[in-house]
Motif scaffolding. Structure first.
Motif, PDB file in Angstrom:
ATOM      1  N   ASN A 218       0.842  -1.198   0.000  1.00  0.00           N
ATOM      2  CA  ASN A 218       0.000   0.000   0.000  1.00  0.00           C
ATOM      3  C   ASN A 218       0.876   1.247   0.000  1.00  0.00           C
ATOM      4  OD1 ASN A 218      -2.219  -1.658   0.051  1.00  0.00           O
ATOM      5  ND2 ASN A 218      -2.508  -1.509   2.260  1.00  0.00           N
ATOM      6  N   ALA A 219       0.469   2.255  -0.766  1.00  0.00           N
ATOM      7  CA  ALA A 219       1.342   3.392  -1.052  1.00  0.00           C
ATOM      8  C   ALA A 219       0.829   4.665  -0.392  1.00  0.00           C
ATOM      9  CB  ALA A 219       1.455   3.589  -2.554  1.00  0.00           C
ATOM     10  N   PRO A 220       1.491   5.146   0.683  1.00  0.00           N
ATOM     11  CA  PRO A 220       1.122   6.436   1.269  1.00  0.00           C
ATOM     12  C   PRO A 220       1.679   7.590   0.447  1.00  0.00           C
ATOM     13  CG  PRO A 220       2.940   5.454   2.481  1.00  0.00           C
ATOM     14  CD  PRO A 220       2.542   4.454   1.450  1.00  0.00           C
ATOM     15  N   GLY A 221       1.053   8.737   0.573  1.00  0.00           N
ATOM     16  CA  GLY A 221       1.528   9.904  -0.152  1.00  0.00           C
ATOM     17  C   GLY A 221       0.603  11.080   0.036  1.00  0.00           C
ATOM     18  N   ASP A 222       0.826  12.123  -0.747  1.00  0.00           N
ATOM     19  CA  ASP A 222      -0.032  13.307  -0.784  1.00  0.00           C
ATOM     20  C   ASP A 222      -0.491  13.482  -2.224  1.00  0.00           C
ATOM     21  OD1 ASP A 222       0.089  14.375   1.970  1.00  0.00           O
ATOM     22  OD2 ASP A 222       2.231  14.563   1.534  1.00  0.00           O
ATOM     23  N   ILE A 223      -1.719  13.083  -2.485  1.00  0.00           N
ATOM     24  CA  ILE A 223      -2.243  13.044  -3.845  1.00  0.00           C
ATOM     25  C   ILE A 223      -3.466  13.961  -3.912  1.00  0.00           C
ATOM     26  CG2 ILE A 223      -3.222  11.567  -5.642  1.00  0.00           C
ATOM     27  CD1 ILE A 223      -1.721   9.226  -4.206  1.00  0.00           C
ATOM     28  N   TYR A 224      -3.453  14.909  -4.846  1.00  0.00           N
ATOM     29  CA  TYR A 224      -4.551  15.851  -5.027  1.00  0.00           C
ATOM     30  C   TYR A 224      -5.158  15.650  -6.418  1.00  0.00           C
ATOM     31  CZ  TYR A 224      -2.374  18.131  -1.008  1.00  0.00           C
ATOM     32  OH  TYR A 224      -1.831  18.390   0.245  1.00  0.00           O
ATOM     33  N   LEU A 225      -6.462  15.474  -6.446  1.00  0.00           N
ATOM     34  CA  LEU A 225      -7.140  15.189  -7.705  1.00  0.00           C
ATOM     35  C   LEU A 225      -8.258  16.202  -7.949  1.00  0.00           C
ATOM     36  CD1 LEU A 225      -7.622  11.318  -7.247  1.00  0.00           C
ATOM     37  CD2 LEU A 225      -5.662  12.499  -8.268  1.00  0.00           C
ATOM     38  N   PHE A 226      -8.328  16.703  -9.168  1.00  0.00           N
ATOM     39  CA  PHE A 226      -9.431  17.554  -9.604  1.00  0.00           C
ATOM     40  C   PHE A 226      -9.946  17.027 -10.924  1.00  0.00           C
ATOM     41  CE2 PHE A 226     -10.807  20.951 -12.481  1.00  0.00           C
ATOM     42  CZ  PHE A 226     -11.930  21.397 -11.799  1.00  0.00           C
ATOM     43  N   ASN A 227     -11.266  16.821 -11.014  1.00  0.00           N
ATOM     44  CA  ASN A 227     -11.865  16.284 -12.227  1.00  0.00           C
ATOM     45  C   ASN A 227     -13.209  16.974 -12.447  1.00  0.00           C
ATOM     46  OD1 ASN A 227     -13.855  14.269 -13.569  1.00  0.00           O
ATOM     47  ND2 ASN A 227     -11.842  13.467 -14.114  1.00  0.00           N
ATOM     48  N   ALA A 228     -13.488  17.365 -13.687  1.00  0.00           N
ATOM     49  CA  ALA A 228     -14.738  18.052 -14.001  1.00  0.00           C
ATOM     50  C   ALA A 228     -15.319  17.524 -15.308  1.00  0.00           C
ATOM     51  CB  ALA A 228     -14.507  19.556 -14.118  1.00  0.00           C
ATOM     52  N   SER A 229     -16.643  17.500 -15.380  1.00  0.00           N
ATOM     53  CA  SER A 229     -17.316  17.154 -16.636  1.00  0.00           C
ATOM     54  C   SER A 229     -18.503  18.087 -16.829  1.00  0.00           C
ATOM     55  CB  SER A 229     -17.776  15.694 -16.632  1.00  0.00           C
ATOM     56  OG  SER A 229     -18.772  15.480 -15.648  1.00  0.00           O
ATOM     57  N   TYR A 230     -18.803  18.389 -18.105  1.00  0.00           N
ATOM     58  CA  TYR A 230     -19.881  19.326 -18.421  1.00  0.00           C
ATOM     59  C   TYR A 230     -20.743  18.741 -19.536  1.00  0.00           C
ATOM     60  CZ  TYR A 230     -22.346  23.584 -19.736  1.00  0.00           C
ATOM     61  OH  TYR A 230     -23.322  24.508 -20.011  1.00  0.00           O
ATOM     62  N   THR A 231     -22.067  18.668 -19.275  1.00  0.00           N
ATOM     63  CA  THR A 231     -23.007  18.115 -20.246  1.00  0.00           C
ATOM     64  C   THR A 231     -24.053  19.141 -20.661  1.00  0.00           C
ATOM     65  OG1 THR A 231     -24.399  17.257 -18.437  1.00  0.00           O
ATOM     66  CG2 THR A 231     -22.730  15.774 -19.343  1.00  0.00           C
ATOM     67  N   GLY A 232     -23.754  20.414 -20.489  1.00  0.00           N
ATOM     68  CA  GLY A 232     -24.713  21.467 -20.789  1.00  0.00           C
ATOM     69  C   GLY A 232     -24.926  21.714 -22.269  1.00  0.00           C
ATOM     70  N   ILE A 233     -24.068  21.179 -23.115  1.00  0.00           N
ATOM     71  CA  ILE A 233     -24.233  21.281 -24.565  1.00  0.00           C
ATOM     72  C   ILE A 233     -24.873  19.989 -25.045  1.00  0.00           C
ATOM     73  CG2 ILE A 233     -23.066  21.624 -26.762  1.00  0.00           C
ATOM     74  CD1 ILE A 233     -20.794  22.957 -25.213  1.00  0.00           C
ATOM     75  N   LYS A 234     -26.004  20.079 -25.695  1.00  0.00           N
ATOM     76  CA  LYS A 234     -26.769  18.902 -26.083  1.00  0.00           C
ATOM     77  C   LYS A 234     -25.926  17.928 -26.911  1.00  0.00           C
ATOM     78  CE  LYS A 234     -31.071  17.419 -28.276  1.00  0.00           C
ATOM     79  NZ  LYS A 234     -32.306  17.855 -28.993  1.00  0.00           N
ATOM     80  N   GLY A 235     -25.889  16.676 -26.467  1.00  0.00           N
ATOM     81  CA  GLY A 235     -25.193  15.628 -27.206  1.00  0.00           C
ATOM     82  C   GLY A 235     -23.691  15.617 -27.039  1.00  0.00           C
ATOM     83  N   VAL A 236     -23.162  16.494 -26.166  1.00  0.00           N
ATOM     84  CA  VAL A 236     -21.707  16.594 -25.991  1.00  0.00           C
ATOM     85  C   VAL A 236     -21.361  16.509 -24.513  1.00  0.00           C
ATOM     86  CG1 VAL A 236     -19.666  18.052 -26.313  1.00  0.00           C
ATOM     87  CG2 VAL A 236     -21.450  17.988 -28.072  1.00  0.00           C
ATOM     88  N   THR A 237     -20.296  15.790 -24.197  1.00  0.00           N
ATOM     89  CA  THR A 237     -19.751  15.757 -22.837  1.00  0.00           C
ATOM     90  C   THR A 237     -18.304  16.233 -22.887  1.00  0.00           C
ATOM     91  OG1 THR A 237     -21.158  13.889 -22.184  1.00  0.00           O
ATOM     92  CG2 THR A 237     -19.215  14.318 -20.840  1.00  0.00           C
ATOM     93  N   LEU A 238     -18.008  17.274 -22.125  1.00  0.00           N
ATOM     94  CA  LEU A 238     -16.651  17.820 -22.057  1.00  0.00           C
ATOM     95  C   LEU A 238     -16.057  17.497 -20.693  1.00  0.00           C
ATOM     96  CD1 LEU A 238     -17.303  21.358 -23.601  1.00  0.00           C
ATOM     97  CD2 LEU A 238     -16.489  19.300 -24.776  1.00  0.00           C
ATOM     98  N   GLY A 239     -14.761  17.238 -20.656  1.00  0.00           N
ATOM     99  CA  GLY A 239     -14.107  16.904 -19.397  1.00  0.00           C
ATOM    100  C   GLY A 239     -12.755  17.574 -19.262  1.00  0.00           C
TER     101      GLY A 239
END
Length: 427
Positions: A218-239
């Protein structure tokens, strides 16, 4: 006569009493009917959602059982056979003012243990056998507190985290011992169509279990994650995502990296298109490289139930994905997994074609062909083929059969064949 008078009076008293009782009963029934009518008229029937919430138990049991036989033949090692059974058993509480909790244990037993568990210190440990990374293990898989409110969910504790297609952050769900994280995570959906994820990870609990040593522990550490997705445009998913991974000094120190990426998915002329592009700094085992990651594919539905996909995925030399679900990429033989995790692949390009179709009795059959190259793409160092049969019986039972084949003459990789059959039960 006295007795006649007494009888007459007694009879009249009896008749009066019966009459009064009948009137009382009639009046009571009328009052009850009237009250019931008024009550129903003034109090509407509770909605199904409210009724369900009131009926939900405070403690909800969790059960996930998987039995799997897997065969592995890695070039230069003895063929391996593993029959393993994994149980996840836990409890989840009903939400109380937005607060809830979950605790879950994970237990893996090897009924047939003629294989190497994949890491020093685990059982079975015969390194002459081909590796199958499902060692015997008993551990706490998840245990967290959760708060949901104001369009936000916060989890604190050991938990499962999967972002996007798990190319960089996943739970390695294929292996019997799941990868989970000691973390604080947050998800917010306050803006319509926009989902924001933030996480701080203190330790990565890897698939090799509590007994593994060296780079497999098991691996200890300091890991920071940011993830975003946007579906406000019809038929499109942006990330978009930013992953900053720093591990404690030791054998995993070479996994440090900063990765910045974007993705897009949409449809054009009946074809579903997906594209992802990322830049990684401090890449490679010495953390002195930088490189690009790219993944593009196109999927077309045929005959209403068939699906054809063509795609290409490329990692520059040194690009590493230490938290990824690597089994989902580059073929089910898992021949490239270790070098993809630590960035020692020298460049990895996978050009693939996949075809899925139903055959009979609700069984789906998927076949995938791979051509592997390095940084130059055109330099072919291996071929791969996958075949998968899957059948979902109901909401609880699923059966899966897999074949993964990888053939290579490259010195970095070993030709590998894997075959597995499994039955999953979820309650």
């Amino acid at each position: 006569m006295p007795w006649q008078t007494t009888g007459f009076v007694g009879t009249r008293l009896t008749n009066v009493t019966v009459t009064m009782k009948n009137r009382y009963l009639t009046t009571s029934l009328l009052l009850l009917a009237t009250t019931t009518a008024i009550t129903h008229a003034g109090s509407p029937t509770p909605s199904p959602e409210i009724a369900t919430a009131k009926e939900a138990p405070w403690l909800i049991p969790l059960l996930d059982v998987r039995a799997r036989y897997e065969f592995a033949d890695v070039d230069g090692l003895d063929p391996a056979h593993a029959l393993t059974i994994r149980e996840r058993v836990g409890l989840k509480t009903k939400a109380w003012y937005g607060l809830s909790a979950l605790v879950e244990g994970e237990f893996t037993q090897a009924i047939i243990d003629d294989y190497y568990g994949g890491a020093p210190g685990v059982d079975p440990d015969d390194i002459r056998n081909s590796f199958i990374n499902d060692p015997e293990n008993a551990e706490l898989n998840q245990a967290y507190l959760q708060y949901t409110g104001f369009d936000t969910t916060v989890k604190v504790g050991r938990q499962r985290i999967i972002y996007d297609n798990a190319a960089f952050v996943g739970n390695v769900g294929w292996r019997q011992n799941e990868q989970t994280y000691d973390a604080i995570s947050l998800q917010n959906t306050s803006i319509k169509g926009l989902t924001l994820n933030l996480a701080y990870i203190d330790q990565v609990n890897r698939v090799f279990g509590e007994d593994a040593t060296g780079i497999f522990e098991n691996a200890p550490g300091d890991i920071y994650l940011f993830n975003a997705s946007y579906t406000g445009i019809k038929g499109v998913t942006l990330g978009g995502y930013i992953y900053d991974m720093s591990f404690d000094d030791g054998v995993t120190k070479g996994w440090d990296n900063q990765t910045y990426g974007v993705s897009a998915k949409g449809a054009l002329a009946g074809v579903t298109l997906y594209g992802e592009l990322a830049y990684q700094d401090e890449a490679g085992p010495a953390n002195d490289k930088e490189g690009l990651y790219a993944h593009f594919n196109a999927t077309k539905t045929l005959f209403d139930t068939h699906a054809l996909m063509v795609g290409i995925e490329h990692l520059d030399a040194g690009v590493q994905t230490p938290l990824a679900t690597v089994h989902a990429f580059n073929g089910y033989a898992d021949a490239t997994d270790a070098r993809r995790i630590n960035g020692t692949h020298g460049g990895l390009t996978d050009t693939y074609v996949s075809y899925m179709m139903p055959i009979f009795c609700g069984i789906k059959w998927t076949n995938v062909g791979h051509i592997f190259g390095d940084n130059s793409i055109s330099d072919n160092f291996g071929l791969g083929f996958d075949s998968v049969l899957s059948k979902k019986f109901d909401d609880h039972f699923t059966a899966i059969g897999k074949l993964g084949y990888f053939d290579s003459n490259d010195k970095l990789y070993k030709s590998t064949t894997r075959v597995s059959v499994e039955l999953d039960y979820t309650f």
